[in-house]
Design a protein around this motif. Structure first.
Motif, PDB file in Angstrom:
ATOM      1  N   LEU A 126      -4.912  -0.873  -9.090  1.00  0.00           N
ATOM      2  CA  LEU A 126      -5.424  -0.441 -10.392  1.00  0.00           C
ATOM      3  C   LEU A 126      -4.960   0.963 -10.754  1.00  0.00           C
ATOM      4  O   LEU A 126      -5.395   1.519 -11.764  1.00  0.00           O
ATOM      5  CB  LEU A 126      -6.959  -0.484 -10.383  1.00  0.00           C
ATOM      6  N   VAL A 127      -4.087   1.533  -9.925  1.00  0.00           N
ATOM      7  CA  VAL A 127      -3.619   2.903 -10.151  1.00  0.00           C
ATOM      8  C   VAL A 127      -2.121   2.898 -10.443  1.00  0.00           C
ATOM      9  O   VAL A 127      -1.342   2.389  -9.633  1.00  0.00           O
ATOM     10  CB  VAL A 127      -3.903   3.793  -8.920  1.00  0.00           C
ATOM     11  N   PRO A 128      -1.713   3.444 -11.577  1.00  0.00           N
ATOM     12  CA  PRO A 128      -0.278   3.506 -11.890  1.00  0.00           C
ATOM     13  C   PRO A 128       0.488   4.201 -10.769  1.00  0.00           C
ATOM     14  O   PRO A 128      -0.027   5.102 -10.107  1.00  0.00           O
ATOM     15  CB  PRO A 128      -0.237   4.344 -13.176  1.00  0.00           C
ATOM     16  N   LEU A 129       1.728   3.801 -10.560  1.00  0.00           N
ATOM     17  CA  LEU A 129       2.616   4.339  -9.524  1.00  0.00           C
ATOM     18  C   LEU A 129       2.210   3.837  -8.139  1.00  0.00           C
ATOM     19  O   LEU A 129       3.014   3.275  -7.401  1.00  0.00           O
ATOM     20  CB  LEU A 129       2.638   5.877  -9.545  1.00  0.00           C
ATOM     21  N   VAL A 130       0.934   4.057  -7.782  1.00  0.00           N
ATOM     22  CA  VAL A 130       0.451   3.624  -6.466  1.00  0.00           C
ATOM     23  C   VAL A 130       0.417   2.105  -6.373  1.00  0.00           C
ATOM     24  O   VAL A 130       0.670   1.521  -5.314  1.00  0.00           O
ATOM     25  CB  VAL A 130      -0.961   4.198  -6.195  1.00  0.00           C
ATOM     26  N   ARG A 131       0.125   1.432  -7.488  1.00  0.00           N
ATOM     27  CA  ARG A 131      -0.132  -0.011  -7.490  1.00  0.00           C
ATOM     28  C   ARG A 131       1.020  -0.820  -6.916  1.00  0.00           C
ATOM     29  O   ARG A 131       0.810  -1.869  -6.313  1.00  0.00           O
ATOM     30  CB  ARG A 131      -0.475  -0.498  -8.893  1.00  0.00           C
ATOM     31  N   SER A 132       2.230  -0.348  -7.076  1.00  0.00           N
ATOM     32  CA  SER A 132       3.383  -1.071  -6.538  1.00  0.00           C
ATOM     33  C   SER A 132       3.610  -0.731  -5.071  1.00  0.00           C
ATOM     34  O   SER A 132       3.768  -1.612  -4.230  1.00  0.00           O
ATOM     35  CB  SER A 132       4.639  -0.741  -7.342  1.00  0.00           C
ATOM     36  N   LEU A 133       3.611   0.567  -4.769  1.00  0.00           N
ATOM     37  CA  LEU A 133       4.017   1.032  -3.440  1.00  0.00           C
ATOM     38  C   LEU A 133       2.967   0.811  -2.358  1.00  0.00           C
ATOM     39  O   LEU A 133       3.293   0.888  -1.170  1.00  0.00           O
ATOM     40  CB  LEU A 133       4.389   2.514  -3.514  1.00  0.00           C
ATOM     41  N   ILE A 134       1.719   0.527  -2.739  1.00  0.00           N
ATOM     42  CA  ILE A 134       0.657   0.363  -1.744  1.00  0.00           C
ATOM     43  C   ILE A 134       0.950  -0.792  -0.791  1.00  0.00           C
ATOM     44  O   ILE A 134       0.426  -0.840   0.324  1.00  0.00           O
ATOM     45  CB  ILE A 134      -0.705   0.144  -2.449  1.00  0.00           C
ATOM     46  N   SER A 135       1.817  -1.712  -1.202  1.00  0.00           N
ATOM     47  CA  SER A 135       2.126  -2.876  -0.359  1.00  0.00           C
ATOM     48  C   SER A 135       2.921  -2.482   0.885  1.00  0.00           C
ATOM     49  O   SER A 135       2.870  -3.183   1.901  1.00  0.00           O
ATOM     50  CB  SER A 135       2.917  -3.912  -1.166  1.00  0.00           C
ATOM     51  N   ILE A 136       3.671  -1.383   0.810  1.00  0.00           N
ATOM     52  CA  ILE A 136       4.507  -0.978   1.949  1.00  0.00           C
ATOM     53  C   ILE A 136       3.653  -0.547   3.149  1.00  0.00           C
ATOM     54  O   ILE A 136       3.847  -1.062   4.259  1.00  0.00           O
ATOM     55  CB  ILE A 136       5.495   0.125   1.542  1.00  0.00           C
ATOM     56  N   PRO A 137       2.694   0.398   2.980  1.00  0.00           N
ATOM     57  CA  PRO A 137       1.850   0.741   4.135  1.00  0.00           C
ATOM     58  C   PRO A 137       1.024  -0.434   4.633  1.00  0.00           C
ATOM     59  O   PRO A 137       0.686  -0.507   5.802  1.00  0.00           O
ATOM     60  CB  PRO A 137       0.963   1.885   3.624  1.00  0.00           C
ATOM     61  N   ALA A 138       0.691  -1.359   3.726  1.00  0.00           N
ATOM     62  CA  ALA A 138      -0.045  -2.550   4.162  1.00  0.00           C
ATOM     63  C   ALA A 138       0.808  -3.356   5.131  1.00  0.00           C
ATOM     64  O   ALA A 138       0.321  -3.857   6.151  1.00  0.00           O
ATOM     65  CB  ALA A 138      -0.424  -3.412   2.951  1.00  0.00           C
ATOM     66  N   GLY A 139       2.095  -3.481   4.822  1.00  0.00           N
ATOM     67  CA  GLY A 139       3.015  -4.170   5.728  1.00  0.00           C
ATOM     68  C   GLY A 139       3.212  -3.412   7.016  1.00  0.00           C
ATOM     69  O   GLY A 139       3.241  -3.992   8.110  1.00  0.00           O
ATOM     70  N   MET A 140       3.355  -2.092   6.914  1.00  0.00           N
ATOM     71  CA  MET A 140       3.540  -1.258   8.099  1.00  0.00           C
ATOM     72  C   MET A 140       2.349  -1.377   9.046  1.00  0.00           C
ATOM     73  O   MET A 140       2.508  -1.350  10.266  1.00  0.00           O
ATOM     74  CB  MET A 140       3.732   0.202   7.685  1.00  0.00           C
ATOM     75  N   ALA A 141       1.154  -1.501   8.460  1.00  0.00           N
ATOM     76  CA  ALA A 141      -0.065  -1.595   9.282  1.00  0.00           C
ATOM     77  C   ALA A 141      -0.326  -3.024   9.749  1.00  0.00           C
ATOM     78  O   ALA A 141      -1.315  -3.283  10.419  1.00  0.00           O
ATOM     79  CB  ALA A 141      -1.260  -1.089   8.475  1.00  0.00           C
ATOM     80  N   HIS A 142       0.593  -3.945   9.383  1.00  0.00           N
ATOM     81  CA  HIS A 142       0.424  -5.367   9.735  1.00  0.00           C
ATOM     82  C   HIS A 142      -0.941  -5.878   9.284  1.00  0.00           C
ATOM     83  O   HIS A 142      -1.631  -6.598  10.015  1.00  0.00           O
ATOM     84  CB  HIS A 142       0.610  -5.579  11.236  1.00  0.00           C
ATOM     85  N   MET A 143      -1.317  -5.485   8.080  1.00  0.00           N
ATOM     86  CA  MET A 143      -2.569  -5.952   7.503  1.00  0.00           C
ATOM     87  C   MET A 143      -2.544  -7.473   7.428  1.00  0.00           C
ATOM     88  O   MET A 143      -1.515  -8.075   7.135  1.00  0.00           O
ATOM     89  CB  MET A 143      -2.722  -5.362   6.094  1.00  0.00           C
ATOM     90  N   ASN A 144      -3.664  -8.102   7.735  1.00  0.00           N
ATOM     91  CA  ASN A 144      -3.760  -9.556   7.681  1.00  0.00           C
ATOM     92  C   ASN A 144      -3.196 -10.055   6.352  1.00  0.00           C
ATOM     93  O   ASN A 144      -3.651  -9.648   5.284  1.00  0.00           O
ATOM     94  CB  ASN A 144      -5.220  -9.983   7.823  1.00  0.00           C
ATOM     95  N   PHE A 145      -2.198 -10.936   6.424  1.00  0.00           N
ATOM     96  CA  PHE A 145      -1.476 -11.339   5.214  1.00  0.00           C
ATOM     97  C   PHE A 145      -2.379 -12.074   4.223  1.00  0.00           C
ATOM     98  O   PHE A 145      -2.267 -11.882   3.011  1.00  0.00           O
ATOM     99  CB  PHE A 145      -0.275 -12.221   5.564  1.00  0.00           C
ATOM    100  N   GLY A 146      -3.287 -12.908   4.727  1.00  0.00           N
ATOM    101  CA  GLY A 146      -4.196 -13.632   3.845  1.00  0.00           C
ATOM    102  C   GLY A 146      -5.083 -12.692   3.049  1.00  0.00           C
ATOM    103  O   GLY A 146      -5.280 -12.863   1.840  1.00  0.00           O
ATOM    104  N   ILE A 147      -5.619 -11.667   3.738  1.00  0.00           N
ATOM    105  CA  ILE A 147      -6.475 -10.680   3.072  1.00  0.00           C
ATOM    106  C   ILE A 147      -5.648  -9.857   2.088  1.00  0.00           C
ATOM    107  O   ILE A 147      -6.083  -9.574   0.965  1.00  0.00           O
ATOM    108  CB  ILE A 147      -7.155  -9.772   4.108  1.00  0.00           C
ATOM    109  N   PHE A 148      -4.441  -9.459   2.528  1.00  0.00           N
ATOM    110  CA  PHE A 148      -3.544  -8.701   1.645  1.00  0.00           C
ATOM    111  C   PHE A 148      -3.271  -9.494   0.373  1.00  0.00           C
ATOM    112  O   PHE A 148      -3.330  -8.964  -0.742  1.00  0.00           O
ATOM    113  CB  PHE A 148      -2.231  -8.401   2.364  1.00  0.00           C
TER     114      PHE A 148
END
Length: 204
Positions: free
Chosen positions: A118-140
């Motif tokens: 919901l935040v401009p600029l951040v909204r796109s790039l937030i997916s990268i740290p999620a991948g780096m942290a191996h966040m559960n893909f279903g929850i992501f």
């Protein structure tokens, strides 16, 4: 760029919206505000529906987010830790700092992804740290979809409501984006100051 975006949407309709939003997630300089508000306006001049535009734009958002999540998986924490061990002295960082950041994301990552959408600029790039942290893909996937659905629904609905004046929404969103960026910069600076102060205390 605005003219190019509207031309693509006029030519390809739903497919154009889906592809542009997917690209917007991977290449943040492409403004989702223009795509979504103009898409809303198009529902008043074509046979496209608000629900249809929201649906395809959300699918495009999720596709783009998955691509960035995949990139994050390739740049894993261990690899980043090795880079920091070699060059981190420049910023006074160590691999332990990376491990702490990773642990923080594991603890609050779900909400970070949801709010980040919901935040401009951040909204796109937030997916990268999620991948780096191996966040559960279903929850992501779930929280990315929910966050994207909210963002897309608001802008598409506004675009449809104001009709030919859709560009005024883009102007307001530019102000929102600039204000958000300023707030993020201030928060980042404060975080760095507090982080360095804590490091100094621990070293003394």
């Amino acid at each position: 760029m605005e003219n190019w975006i509207t031309e693509v949407m006029n030519m390809y309709g739903y497919i154009g919206i889906l592809l542009l939003i997917a690209l917007e997630n991977i290449l943040p300089p492409i403004p989702s505000e223009v795509i979504l508000t103009f898409g809303g306006f198009m529902t008043t001049t074509s046979n496209m529906s608000i629900i249809g535009v929201i649906a395809v734009s959300t699918v495009g958002s999720v596709i783009g987010a998955i691509a960035l999540y995949g990139i994050g998986l390739l740049i894993d924490v261990n690899r980043l830790g090795k880079i920091v061990d070699k060059w981190g002295y420049i910023l006074r960082l160590t691999s332990k700092d990376i491990d702490k950041a990773n642990a923080w994301f594991h603890k609050f990552g779900v909400w970070t992804v949801l709010l980040g959408r919901l935040v401009p600029l951040v909204r796109s790039l937030i997916s990268i740290p999620a991948g780096m942290a191996h966040m559960n893909f279903g929850i992501f996937l779930l929280f990315t979809t929910v966050g994207s659905l909210i963002w897309n629904s608001v802008l598409v609905t506004l675009g449809a409501a104001v009709g030919a004046s859709w560009n005024t929404i883009v102007g307001y969103m530019d102000t929102y984006s600039n204000t958000t960026l300023l707030v993020l910069v201030v928060i980042f600076v404060l975080f760095i100051i507090l982080f360095l102060k804590n490091r100094v205390k621990l070293n003394n």
